[in-house]
Design a protein around this motif. Structure first.
Motif, PDB file in Angstrom:
ATOM      1  N   VAL A 108       2.761 -46.063  26.971  1.00 24.31           N
ATOM      2  CA  VAL A 108       3.689 -44.916  27.299  1.00 24.31           C
ATOM      3  C   VAL A 108       2.853 -43.997  27.678  1.00 24.31           C
ATOM      4  CG1 VAL A 108       5.130 -43.187  26.150  1.00 24.31           C
ATOM      5  CG2 VAL A 108       5.311 -45.526  25.227  1.00 24.31           C
ATOM      6  N   ILE A 109       3.298 -43.291  28.714  1.00 25.67           N
ATOM      7  CA  ILE A 109       2.487 -42.181  29.508  1.00 25.67           C
ATOM      8  C   ILE A 109       3.040 -41.025  29.284  1.00 25.67           C
ATOM      9  CG2 ILE A 109       1.444 -41.289  31.728  1.00 25.67           C
ATOM     10  CD1 ILE A 109       0.573 -44.383  31.180  1.00 25.67           C
ATOM     11  N   PRO A 110       2.784 -40.188  28.299  1.00 30.10           N
ATOM     12  CA  PRO A 110       3.425 -38.841  27.834  1.00 30.10           C
ATOM     13  C   PRO A 110       3.132 -37.824  29.080  1.00 30.10           C
ATOM     14  CG  PRO A 110       1.860 -39.576  26.053  1.00 30.10           C
ATOM     15  CD  PRO A 110       1.559 -40.387  27.475  1.00 30.10           C
ATOM     16  N   ILE A 130       2.856 -49.942  20.510  1.00 30.61           N
ATOM     17  CA  ILE A 130       3.007 -48.814  21.511  1.00 30.61           C
ATOM     18  C   ILE A 130       1.579 -47.974  21.946  1.00 30.61           C
ATOM     19  CG2 ILE A 130       4.139 -46.577  21.878  1.00 30.61           C
ATOM     20  CD1 ILE A 130       6.262 -47.368  19.884  1.00 30.61           C
ATOM     21  N   ILE A 131       1.234 -48.341  22.839  1.00 34.80           N
ATOM     22  CA  ILE A 131      -0.248 -47.977  23.480  1.00 34.80           C
ATOM     23  C   ILE A 131       0.122 -46.599  24.205  1.00 34.80           C
ATOM     24  CG2 ILE A 131      -2.143 -48.567  24.874  1.00 34.80           C
ATOM     25  CD1 ILE A 131      -1.494 -51.472  24.337  1.00 34.80           C
ATOM     26  N   ILE A 132      -0.957 -45.770  23.789  1.00 32.83           N
ATOM     27  CA  ILE A 132      -1.037 -44.304  24.466  1.00 32.83           C
ATOM     28  C   ILE A 132      -2.532 -44.376  25.140  1.00 32.83           C
ATOM     29  CG2 ILE A 132      -0.926 -41.949  24.327  1.00 32.83           C
ATOM     30  CD1 ILE A 132       1.515 -43.659  23.324  1.00 32.83           C
ATOM     31  N   PRO A 133      -2.515 -44.258  26.418  1.00 33.20           N
ATOM     32  CA  PRO A 133      -3.760 -44.345  27.000  1.00 33.20           C
ATOM     33  C   PRO A 133      -4.755 -43.297  26.587  1.00 33.20           C
ATOM     34  CG  PRO A 133      -2.014 -43.935  28.678  1.00 33.20           C
ATOM     35  CD  PRO A 133      -1.199 -43.953  27.344  1.00 33.20           C
ATOM     36  N   LEU A 134      -6.236 -43.704  26.612  1.00 32.64           N
ATOM     37  CA  LEU A 134      -7.180 -43.009  25.995  1.00 32.64           C
ATOM     38  C   LEU A 134      -7.322 -41.487  26.532  1.00 32.64           C
ATOM     39  CD1 LEU A 134      -9.895 -45.745  25.569  1.00 32.64           C
ATOM     40  CD2 LEU A 134      -8.412 -45.024  23.793  1.00 32.64           C
ATOM     41  N   GLY A 135      -7.029 -41.497  27.957  1.00 29.75           N
ATOM     42  CA  GLY A 135      -7.130 -40.515  28.845  1.00 29.75           C
ATOM     43  C   GLY A 135      -8.751 -40.028  28.940  1.00 29.75           C
TER      44      GLY A 135
END
Length: 376
Positions: free
Chosen positions: A148-150, A182-187
Motif C-alpha cells: 500500500v502506497i499512502p 499489508i506492507i507499507i514502504p519504508l520510505g
C-alpha cells in the motif's frame, strides 16, 4: 544447533554470539523483501547494550536481541501471561534452537556501547510445536502480500514519503505479518528514488511495479486520503489485487473505540481496509476449499497393470486394492496367466492414492509401460 545444546556457561555465550554474528551478516536475504511478512518473525527489535568495549557490547546485543524478540513473538501469538510464565523458567540457550536467522536493520556503536535494530526470524515448525505445548494454535496460511502506497492530499500539497497522519496510521496498523500481509514502504532512499508523489498519483505502472518488486508483493495499491472541512477524511483506493477488485471511495470520521478511547479518522480507515481484505480472503479460502472438496470427490480413472504368478496371488492383490482408502472400484480390462490390466476408480489426488496403497502393502509406481501395482 546440537553443539549449542551441549555447551554450558561461557561456552554457550561464545557459541551463541558466534552463531548470531554469522546469522546477522550471512542470512539477511531470507526474507522476501525489506519488510518481513512471516508470522514467526519480529521486525524492528531495538537493543541497546553497554559493555567493556564495542565488540563485547555487540556480541551481547546479538544474544539479547533473540531473547527480546522471542518474548515479543510469544506475546503477539500467545498472551502476556504466557510471557511472564516463560520468563521465569526459560534460559537463553533454550531459545537459541528456535532461531532461524536475524538481520540488522540499522546499527550504531561507540566505545563500550552498541545500539541496533533487528529483524529476528524463528523456525516456523519448531515455534508451532513449542506453542502447541501451551495450547496455542497459530495459522500459518497467508494470502499474497499487498503493498500500500499512502498519499496524503494535505492543504499544502500531496505528501508521499514525508511524515503525515495518513502514512503514520498505515505504519501503526502493523499488518505485515497478518492473514493478509499489508506492507507499507519504508520510505528510505531506494523508495524515494523509485517513486515520486506525482508518479504515484498518476498511477505510473512502470514505477509502481518497480517498487512492488522491491517488496516482493503480489499487488500494489495507491491509497489517497484528503481531509474534509468537518474533520473527516475522504479516502480513495482503487485497483486489482489477487483477492479481487478494490474500490473504496468513502469519507471516514473520528470514532470511539470499544475501550472508550478516541479513534482518529485515519486509523478508522486503515482498520476498515484491513477488515475488508480479511473478509475477502476468508470468502476466497472457503470457495477454494469447497472447490477442492468437489475435485477430491470426483471419481477418476487410472489404467494400471497388475503382475501376478497365480490366481491366488491376483485375488489377494485385488482384495488389497479394494481395501485401499479412496479406491471405489476395480474394472477388469484384461486378464491372463501373467497379470491383469485394470481401470482403477479412485477419488482425491494421485499422490494420496499412492500413499494409501503403501498403507495396505502395495506399491503404485509409473514405469516405462505405464502404471504398475505390485506387493511391497
Amino acid at each position: 544447533m546440537n553443539v549449542i545444546r551441549m555447551l554450558q556457561g561461557r561456552a554457550v555465550a561464545a557459541a551463541l554470539a558466534g552463531f548470531l554474528a554469522l546469522a546477522a551478516f550471512a542470512m539477511p536475504g531470507l526474507a522476501g523483501g525489506p519488510v518481513e511478512t512471516s508470522p514467526f518473525a519480529v521486525q524492528g527489535v531495538d537493543i541497546d547494550v553497554t559493555s567493556t568495549d564495542a565488540t563485547s557490547a555487540k556480541n551481547q546485543a546479538l544474544m539479547d536481541v533473540q531473547v527480546k524478540a522471542f518474548f515479543q513473538l510469544v506475546e503477539k501469538l500467545g498472551s502476556p501471561g504466557l510471557v511472564a510464565q516463560l520468563r521465569a523458567k526459560m534460559k537463553p540457550e533454550e531459545i537459541a534452537p528456535l532461531l532461524r536467522s536475524l538481520s540488522i536493520e540499522k546499527e550504531t556503536s561507540a566505545p563500550g556501547r552498541y545500539i541496533g535494530t533487528f529483524t529476528v526470524r524463528f523456525l516456523p515448525g519448531k515455534m508451532e510445536k513449542f506453542l502447541a505445548g501451551y495450547n496455542i494454535s497459530v495459522s500459518t496460511v497467508q494470502a499474497d502480500p499487498v503493498l500500500v502506497i499512502p498519499v496524503h492530499r494535505a492543504p499544502d500539497g500531496p505528501k508521499l514519503w514525508e511524515d503525515n497522519p495518513w502514512r503514520q496510521a498505515w505504519l501503526n496498523l502493523k499488518a505485515e505479518q497478518g492473514m493478509v500481509p499489508i506492507i507499507i514502504p519504508l520510505g528510505d532512499k531506494d523508495d524515494i528514488d523509485t517513486l515520486t508523489t506525482g508518479e504515484a498519483l498518476a498511477g505510473d505502472t512502470v514505477k509502481l511495479d518497480a517498487i512492488r518488486k522491491r517488496y516482493d508483493a503480489a499487488s500494489v495499491l495507491v491509497a489517497q486520503a484528503q481531509p474534509t472541512d468537518d474533520g473527516g477524511l475522504h479516502v480513495y483506493i482503487e485497483g486489482d489485487i489477487k483477492l479481487g477488485r478494490v474500490n473504496i471511495n468513502k469519507i471516514y470520521t473520528p470514532e470511539t473505540g470499544e475501550d472508550g478511547t478516541p479513534v482518529a479518522a485515519e486509523t478508522a480507515a486503515t482498520l476498515a481496509f484491513k477488515k475488508v481484505l480479511y473478509k475477502a480472503y476468508e470468502v476466497q479460502a472457503i470457495a477454494e476449499a469447497e472447490a477442492k472438496a468437489a475435485r477430491d470427490n470426483t471419481p477418476q480413472l487410472l489404467a494400471v497393470t497388475v503382475p501376478f504368478s497365480s490366481p491366488r496371488e491376483w485375488n489377494a492383490i485385488r482384495a488389497r486394492i479394494l481395501n485401499t482408502p479412496s479406491v471405489s472400484g476395480v474394472d477388469l480390462s484384461s486378464l491372463d496367466f501373467g497379470g491383469a490390466t485394470i481401470r482403477l476408480v479412485y477419488t482425491r489426488s494421485l499422490e494420496e492414492l499412492q500413499a494409501n496403497m503403501q498403507r495396505v502393502g502395495l506399491n503404485l509406481s509409473q514405469g516405462g509401460n505405464g502404471w504398475v501395482i505390485q506387493p511391497m
